[in-house]
Design an enzyme around this catalytic site. Structure first.
Site, PDB file in Angstrom:
ATOM      1  N   LYS A 174       7.175  51.759  55.454  1.00 16.57           N
ATOM      2  CA  LYS A 174       6.514  51.217  55.939  1.00 16.57           C
ATOM      3  C   LYS A 174       5.887  50.541  57.148  1.00 16.57           C
ATOM      4  CE  LYS A 174       8.939  47.986  54.410  1.00 16.57           C
ATOM      5  NZ  LYS A 174       9.778  47.241  53.283  1.00 16.57           N
ATOM      6  N   THR A 206       3.074  36.105  55.556  1.00 11.55           N
ATOM      7  CA  THR A 206       3.929  38.083  55.473  1.00 11.55           C
ATOM      8  C   THR A 206       4.685  37.785  55.138  1.00 11.55           C
ATOM      9  OG1 THR A 206       3.720  38.741  57.339  1.00 11.55           O
ATOM     10  CG2 THR A 206       1.755  38.918  56.400  1.00 11.55           C
ATOM     11  N   GLY A 208       8.523  37.535  53.434  1.00 10.30           N
ATOM     12  CA  GLY A 208       8.452  38.075  52.089  1.00 10.30           C
ATOM     13  C   GLY A 208       7.985  39.611  51.413  1.00 10.30           C
ATOM     14  N   THR A 209       7.353  40.432  52.172  1.00 12.48           N
ATOM     15  CA  THR A 209       6.555  40.977  52.040  1.00 12.48           C
ATOM     16  C   THR A 209       7.407  42.839  51.943  1.00 12.48           C
ATOM     17  OG1 THR A 209       6.304  41.953  54.549  1.00 12.48           O
ATOM     18  CG2 THR A 209       4.406  41.042  53.697  1.00 12.48           C
ATOM     19  N   GLY A 210       8.600  42.807  52.524  1.00  9.35           N
ATOM     20  CA  GLY A 210       9.326  43.701  51.795  1.00  9.35           C
ATOM     21  C   GLY A 210      10.133  43.867  51.009  1.00  9.35           C
ATOM     22  N   CYS A 211      10.209  42.833  50.915  1.00  7.18           N
ATOM     23  CA  CYS A 211      11.432  41.922  49.561  1.00  7.18           C
ATOM     24  C   CYS A 211      10.468  42.536  48.495  1.00  7.18           C
ATOM     25  CB  CYS A 211      12.002  40.861  49.754  1.00  7.18           C
ATOM     26  SG  CYS A 211      13.010  40.566  51.013  1.00  7.18           S
TER      27      CYS A 211
END
Length: 272
Positions: A174, A206, A208-211
């Site tokens: 990512k 932003t 929590g973008t990875g989750c």
């Protein structure tokens, strides 16, 4: 049968990341969400102020309870915690014949460290070989490899290939932490690599973008999409969730993305 995603993750009391973000994501994308809590955190948009890991045997018991009764079509793993908890999750999922999306959560958006070196070593040893898709950001990929964060797409590709050699079938590098006007994610798999690019959005919201991205990929896999299609749909959907994040105006720090941007009406005066 309703496509079902099991998320194994920590609880975010602020609701923007962790299993709360996972459940919002899979619901928004048309899946049923089941959950296993690995840790309870006290956090908001500004900081993580406390973390209480759950005992490994309780984590394993939750996984067994879900799998014994509910037909699960994909699993997403986020924050696990201790080496013992990591081993418990791996043992409980060893015979689970569905795609597993592993998001190697190590540092919260606030900068708080959520995984020490022993936990990272256990993650590499026990969970990476089970992953259908591994979704590290650039700093996470570097920590998994004991390297410096990639500064170019070419370097990210090399690190993704090195991570894939550790066991995952696919690795999604990512690019959100990179610089530039566009954000590019690179998917490395058995058939080569693919790039997913979107304009970078100027917002601090932003959290929590990875989750959210990893859960969106798991939802696609649960619905039967090929990996590249699941990643492509998730990438575009997350871009919409970030673009609409300022509509929510939650908290005074790094607010959450808008998981229901495609379902809720836009706020009057919001940018398109």
């Amino acid at each position: 049968m309703t496509p079902t995603v099991l998320t194994i993750a920590g609880s975010d009391s602020g609701g923007g990341a962790g299993l709360q973000a996972d459940l919002k994501t899979v619901s928004a994308l048309g899946c049923y969400g089941a959950s296993v809590v690995t840790a309870v955190t006290a956090q908001n948009t500004r900081a993580v102020t406390a973390v209480h890991p759950l005992p490994p045997d309780l984590i394993a018991a939750q996984i067994r309870a879900v799998l014994d009764d509910i037909a699960v079509h994909a699993v997403k793993i986020g924050m696990v915690g201790s080496p013992e908890a990591t081993r418990a999750v791996a043992d409980a999922l060893r015979d689970c014949a569905v795609p597993i999306v592993l998001d190697p959560v190590m540092i919260a958006k606030s900068g708080d460290v959520l995984a020490g070196q022993a936990s990272i070593a256990a993650l590499v040893r026990d969970l990476l070989p089970l992953a259908h898709v591994l979704t590290p950001n650039l700093p996470e990929a570097a920590r998994l490899l004991g390297d410096q964060p990639a500064e170019t797409e070419a370097a990210a590709l090399v690190q993704g290939m090195a991570l894939r050699a550790l066991g995952p079938q696919h690795v999604l590098m990512k690019g959100g932490h990179a610089s530039g006007a566009h954000c590019t994610d690179i998917l490395i798999g058995p058939g080569g690599s693919a790039r997913f690019t979107a304009p970078r959005i100027g917002t601090r919201n932003t959290h929590g973008t990875g989750c959210t991205l990893s859960s969106a990929i798991a939802a696609g896999l649960a619905q039967g999409l090929p990996v590249a299609d699941a990643v492509g749909r998730a990438h575009g959907w997350l871009h919409g969730a970030i673009r609409a994040a300022d509509d929510l105006a939650i908290g005074g720090g790094n607010g959450p993305v808008h998981h229901f941007h495609a379902l809720w009406p836009r706020r009057a005066g919001a940018a398109a």
